[in-house]
Write a protein that holds these residues in place. Structure first.
Motif, PDB file in Angstrom:
ATOM      1  N   ILE A   1     -66.826  -8.017  66.199  1.00 34.54           N
ATOM      2  CA  ILE A   1     -67.635  -9.024  67.204  1.00 34.54           C
ATOM      3  C   ILE A   1     -67.344 -10.779  66.701  1.00 34.54           C
ATOM      4  O   ILE A   1     -67.189 -10.806  67.649  1.00 34.54           O
ATOM      5  CB  ILE A   1     -69.418  -8.589  66.329  1.00 34.54           C
ATOM      6  N   GLY A   2     -66.879 -10.354  65.544  1.00 37.11           N
ATOM      7  CA  GLY A   2     -66.957 -11.815  65.148  1.00 37.11           C
ATOM      8  C   GLY A   2     -65.620 -12.593  65.915  1.00 37.11           C
ATOM      9  O   GLY A   2     -65.577 -13.833  66.286  1.00 37.11           O
ATOM     10  N   LEU A   3     -64.000 -11.652  65.534  1.00 34.47           N
ATOM     11  CA  LEU A   3     -63.800 -12.178  67.076  1.00 34.47           C
ATOM     12  C   LEU A   3     -63.520 -12.243  67.919  1.00 34.47           C
ATOM     13  O   LEU A   3     -62.782 -12.981  68.687  1.00 34.47           O
ATOM     14  CB  LEU A   3     -62.274 -11.098  65.805  1.00 34.47           C
ATOM     15  N   ALA A   4     -64.166 -10.889  68.500  1.00 36.67           N
ATOM     16  CA  ALA A   4     -64.166 -10.980  69.607  1.00 36.67           C
ATOM     17  C   ALA A   4     -64.745 -12.288  70.154  1.00 36.67           C
ATOM     18  O   ALA A   4     -64.510 -13.050  71.244  1.00 36.67           O
ATOM     19  CB  ALA A   4     -65.007 -10.162  70.344  1.00 36.67           C
ATOM     20  N   LEU A   5     -66.282 -12.609  69.477  1.00 38.91           N
ATOM     21  CA  LEU A   5     -66.708 -14.023  69.843  1.00 38.91           C
ATOM     22  C   LEU A   5     -66.044 -15.262  69.808  1.00 38.91           C
ATOM     23  O   LEU A   5     -65.849 -15.874  70.347  1.00 38.91           O
ATOM     24  CB  LEU A   5     -67.847 -14.271  69.446  1.00 38.91           C
ATOM     25  N   PHE A   6     -64.755 -15.603  68.688  1.00 37.24           N
ATOM     26  CA  PHE A   6     -63.887 -16.634  68.401  1.00 37.24           C
ATOM     27  C   PHE A   6     -63.093 -16.843  69.699  1.00 37.24           C
ATOM     28  O   PHE A   6     -62.586 -17.736  69.326  1.00 37.24           O
ATOM     29  CB  PHE A   6     -63.667 -16.062  67.089  1.00 37.24           C
TER      30      PHE A   6
ATOM     31  N   ARG B   1     -55.433 -16.677  60.928  1.00 35.42           N
ATOM     32  CA  ARG B   1     -55.400 -15.932  59.606  1.00 35.42           C
ATOM     33  C   ARG B   1     -56.745 -16.017  59.749  1.00 35.42           C
ATOM     34  O   ARG B   1     -57.495 -17.409  59.761  1.00 35.42           O
ATOM     35  CB  ARG B   1     -54.732 -16.108  58.461  1.00 35.42           C
ATOM     36  N   VAL B   2     -57.560 -15.116  59.752  1.00 39.38           N
ATOM     37  CA  VAL B   2     -59.148 -14.889  59.466  1.00 39.38           C
ATOM     38  C   VAL B   2     -59.547 -14.492  58.126  1.00 39.38           C
ATOM     39  O   VAL B   2     -58.658 -13.716  57.342  1.00 39.38           O
ATOM     40  CB  VAL B   2     -59.501 -14.303  60.437  1.00 39.38           C
ATOM     41  N   LEU B   3     -60.108 -14.874  57.421  1.00 40.70           N
ATOM     42  CA  LEU B   3     -60.912 -15.137  56.527  1.00 40.70           C
ATOM     43  C   LEU B   3     -61.402 -13.689  55.909  1.00 40.70           C
ATOM     44  O   LEU B   3     -63.022 -13.995  55.903  1.00 40.70           O
ATOM     45  CB  LEU B   3     -61.246 -16.032  55.755  1.00 40.70           C
ATOM     46  N   LEU B   4     -60.811 -12.548  55.855  1.00 41.29           N
ATOM     47  CA  LEU B   4     -62.228 -11.970  55.240  1.00 41.29           C
ATOM     48  C   LEU B   4     -62.402 -11.261  53.951  1.00 41.29           C
ATOM     49  O   LEU B   4     -61.783 -11.536  53.253  1.00 41.29           O
ATOM     50  CB  LEU B   4     -61.766 -10.109  56.333  1.00 41.29           C
TER      51      LEU B   4
END
Length: 157
Positions: free
Chosen positions: A132-137, A16-19
């Motif tokens: 972008i952040g998730l693509a980098l991660f 899970r990602v914190l948004l």
């Protein structure tokens, strides 16, 4: 052209990602990563820790630099009408929570810190910064750079 340097946190735990949901002064909302503008003479490394704490109520530690994104947003696509073209340079860091529980930003523009399953982000919580952040991660490119995200459909700057 206006310019903004910002630092963003990608915090992923248990798939899970914190948004956080950003609410503009006009009441418009969009989902984004915790983060924000680098203050004058502030190190972006310190910015991401400060902004994460302000927007989520949690203390974080930077685990690694993910990459840098530079994009020009044409005036016609900006959420603030009437302004010039805008360049945003975002520095993305992977962070981990060391203490605290997510809570809304007191008297701020970000609310609803939400742990979101990675599989649901593409269908419900899209913005160019989140993409972008998730693509980098997820890809961890050696150059720290991913292709620009086209702004179409549900994607917003």
């Amino acid at each position: 052209m206006s310019f903004r340097l910002a630092a963003y946190a990608v915090c992923v735990e248990d798939g899970r990602v914190l948004l956080v949901r950003h609410v503009s002064p006009k009441g418009d909302t969009n989902w984004t990563l915790p983060g924000g503008r680098v203050e004058h003479a502030e190190d972006p490394f310190d910015t991401v820790i400060r902004e994460f704490a302000e927007e989520t109520g949690c203390a974080a530690v930077v685990e690694r630099l993910l990459g840098v994104d530079s994009r020009v947003i044409p005036a016609a696509e900006r959420t603030v009408p009437g302004g010039p073209d805008h360049q945003n340079v975002g520095i993305f860091y992977e962070v981990g929570i060391v203490r605290g529980r997510p809570r809304p930003e007191p008297n701020g523009e970000t609310v609803d810190p939400t742990w979101t399953p990675l599989g649901e982000v593409a269908s419900r919580y899209r913005s160019s910064l989140v993409d972008i952040g998730l693509a980098l991660f997820l890809t961890r490119p050696a150059t720290g750079h991913v292709a620009p995200v086209p702004v179409t459909g549900p994607v917003r700057h």
